[in-house]
Design a protein around this motif. Structure first.
Motif, PDB file in Angstrom:
ATOM      1  N   SER A  44       4.026   4.985  12.308  1.00  9.63           N
ATOM      2  CA  SER A  44       4.845   6.393  12.133  1.00  9.63           C
ATOM      3  C   SER A  44       5.286   6.718  13.284  1.00  9.63           C
ATOM      4  O   SER A  44       5.212   6.306  14.212  1.00  9.63           O
ATOM      5  N   GLY A  45       6.477   7.359  13.043  1.00 10.20           N
ATOM      6  CA  GLY A  45       7.175   8.001  14.011  1.00 10.20           C
ATOM      7  C   GLY A  45       8.401   7.156  14.226  1.00 10.20           C
ATOM      8  O   GLY A  45       8.752   5.932  13.635  1.00 10.20           O
TER       9      GLY A  45
ATOM     10  N   ALA B 251       7.489  -8.475  18.181  1.00 12.02           N
ATOM     11  CA  ALA B 251       8.636  -7.489  17.629  1.00 12.02           C
ATOM     12  C   ALA B 251       9.321  -8.338  16.418  1.00 12.02           C
ATOM     13  O   ALA B 251       9.311  -9.654  16.537  1.00 12.02           O
ATOM     14  N   VAL B 252       9.622  -7.579  15.425  1.00 11.10           N
ATOM     15  CA  VAL B 252      10.079  -8.254  14.356  1.00 11.10           C
ATOM     16  C   VAL B 252      11.831  -8.394  14.388  1.00 11.10           C
ATOM     17  O   VAL B 252      12.526  -7.545  14.767  1.00 11.10           O
ATOM     18  N   PRO B 253      12.093  -9.690  14.527  1.00 15.50           N
ATOM     19  CA  PRO B 253      13.465 -10.053  14.720  1.00 15.50           C
ATOM     20  C   PRO B 253      14.411  -9.793  13.368  1.00 15.50           C
ATOM     21  O   PRO B 253      14.025 -10.401  12.463  1.00 15.50           O
TER      22      PRO B 253
ATOM     23  N   ILE C 289       9.474  -3.077  22.167  1.00 20.13           N
ATOM     24  CA  ILE C 289      10.382  -3.146  21.301  1.00 20.13           C
ATOM     25  C   ILE C 289       9.670  -3.311  19.747  1.00 20.13           C
ATOM     26  O   ILE C 289       8.659  -4.255  19.828  1.00 20.13           O
ATOM     27  N   ASP C 290       9.824  -2.639  18.811  1.00 18.84           N
ATOM     28  CA  ASP C 290       9.267  -2.703  17.548  1.00 18.84           C
ATOM     29  C   ASP C 290      10.116  -3.718  16.737  1.00 18.84           C
ATOM     30  O   ASP C 290       9.652  -4.457  15.808  1.00 18.84           O
TER      31      ASP C 290
ATOM     32  N   ILE D 294      16.835  -0.047   7.416  1.00 16.17           N
ATOM     33  CA  ILE D 294      16.027   1.055   6.840  1.00 16.17           C
ATOM     34  C   ILE D 294      14.880   0.374   6.104  1.00 16.17           C
ATOM     35  O   ILE D 294      14.033   1.175   6.211  1.00 16.17           O
ATOM     36  N   TRP D 295      14.964  -0.736   5.493  1.00 15.50           N
ATOM     37  CA  TRP D 295      13.741  -1.226   4.788  1.00 15.50           C
ATOM     38  C   TRP D 295      12.522  -1.399   6.034  1.00 15.50           C
ATOM     39  O   TRP D 295      11.368  -0.971   5.708  1.00 15.50           O
ATOM     40  N   LEU D 296      12.961  -1.729   7.148  1.00 11.71           N
ATOM     41  CA  LEU D 296      11.725  -1.844   8.243  1.00 11.71           C
ATOM     42  C   LEU D 296      11.437  -0.571   8.427  1.00 11.71           C
ATOM     43  O   LEU D 296      10.155  -0.384   8.583  1.00 11.71           O
ATOM     44  N   SER D 297      12.275   0.393   8.379  1.00 13.12           N
ATOM     45  CA  SER D 297      11.823   1.727   8.817  1.00 13.12           C
ATOM     46  C   SER D 297      10.794   2.408   7.795  1.00 13.12           C
ATOM     47  O   SER D 297       9.965   3.094   8.148  1.00 13.12           O
ATOM     48  N   ASP D 298      11.179   2.060   6.637  1.00 10.21           N
ATOM     49  CA  ASP D 298      10.571   2.666   5.407  1.00 10.21           C
ATOM     50  C   ASP D 298       9.200   1.987   4.990  1.00 10.21           C
ATOM     51  O   ASP D 298       8.387   2.465   4.112  1.00 10.21           O
ATOM     52  N   ASN D 299       9.071   0.899   5.576  1.00 11.70           N
ATOM     53  CA  ASN D 299       7.846  -0.093   5.252  1.00 11.70           C
ATOM     54  C   ASN D 299       6.877  -0.549   6.413  1.00 11.70           C
ATOM     55  O   ASN D 299       7.083  -1.761   6.979  1.00 11.70           O
ATOM     56  N   PRO D 300       6.393   0.218   6.963  1.00 13.42           N
ATOM     57  CA  PRO D 300       5.708   0.148   8.362  1.00 13.42           C
ATOM     58  C   PRO D 300       4.498  -1.127   8.226  1.00 13.42           C
ATOM     59  O   PRO D 300       4.564  -1.824   9.052  1.00 13.42           O
ATOM     60  N   TRP D 301       3.840  -1.079   7.030  1.00 11.24           N
ATOM     61  CA  TRP D 301       2.769  -2.008   7.121  1.00 11.24           C
ATOM     62  C   TRP D 301       3.353  -3.339   6.687  1.00 11.24           C
ATOM     63  O   TRP D 301       2.976  -4.398   7.268  1.00 11.24           O
TER      64      TRP D 301
END
Length: 187
Positions: A36-37, A138-140, A111-112, A172-179
């Motif tokens: 979150s955040g 970190a997700v590339p 880095i996330d 955007i998808w990565l921001s909206d789908n943290p799990w």
């Protein structure tokens, strides 16, 4: 096919090679990732136009995520050039330039999402920084280039994109789908 299998298939029992892998021993285990955040988006590596995607600034300027900013580690001279390009596009705050780092492993842990957009005809082969970023979770996001697609499995260990719209949609998808982002980072 491994180097040794290739050598044996061609009548050579002994083979010598130099690995370009450097490792990141000091880093330790993967830190818990942000669910979150605000996410931290970053790029580390050469900023030379022969390596970095020619539309790097254009693509990132299209991202419409609240407080979006790309953190960049690389050469000073090219970093200043990128700052100027973001400013010309009216997006001076979109980039935080940190210069060169002597602690890539520790830096990558910050880095996330690793936004690794390389030139379609870049000179890279091993892409150590991509492997190191993945090793700390970190997700590339990479372009659909041969070296990167040999390393990243789309939606399993990262994301492969073909252009600006796919990049923006993926961010955007990565921001909206943290799990899901955490699952992919663990992979």
């Amino acid at each position: 096919e491994s180097v040794l299998q290739f050598a044996k298939a061609h009548g050579r029992e002994k083979v010598s090679f130099v690995s370009s892998g450097v490792g990141i021993e000091k880093v330790g285990r993967i830190r818990p990732r942000n669910v979150s955040g605000q996410l931290t988006f970053g790029y580390m590596g050469s900023l030379n136009p022969s390596k970095l995607h020619p539309q790097f600034v254009e693509y990132l300027s299209q991202v419409d995520i609240e407080n979006f900013c790309i953190n960049i580690w690389g050469e000073e001279a090219y970093g200043e050039r990128l700052k100027l390009e973001f400013t010309k596009r009216g997006k001076p705050g979109l980039m935080r330039f940190h210069g060169y780092t002597t602690e890539p492993g520790l830096t990558l842990r910050q880095i996330d999402v690793f936004v690794y957009l390389l030139h379609p005809f870049h000179y890279g082969t091993a892409e150590n920084v991509l492997l190191e970023a993945m090793s700390v979770g970190a997700v590339p996001i990479v372009m659909n280039n041969p070296a990167e697609t040999a390393i990243v499995d789309h939606r399993e260990t990262g994301f492969i994109v073909n252009g600006c719209k796919e990049l923006v949609d993926t961010l955007i998808w990565l921001s909206d789908n943290p799990w899901e982002r955490l699952r992919i980072g663990r992979n």
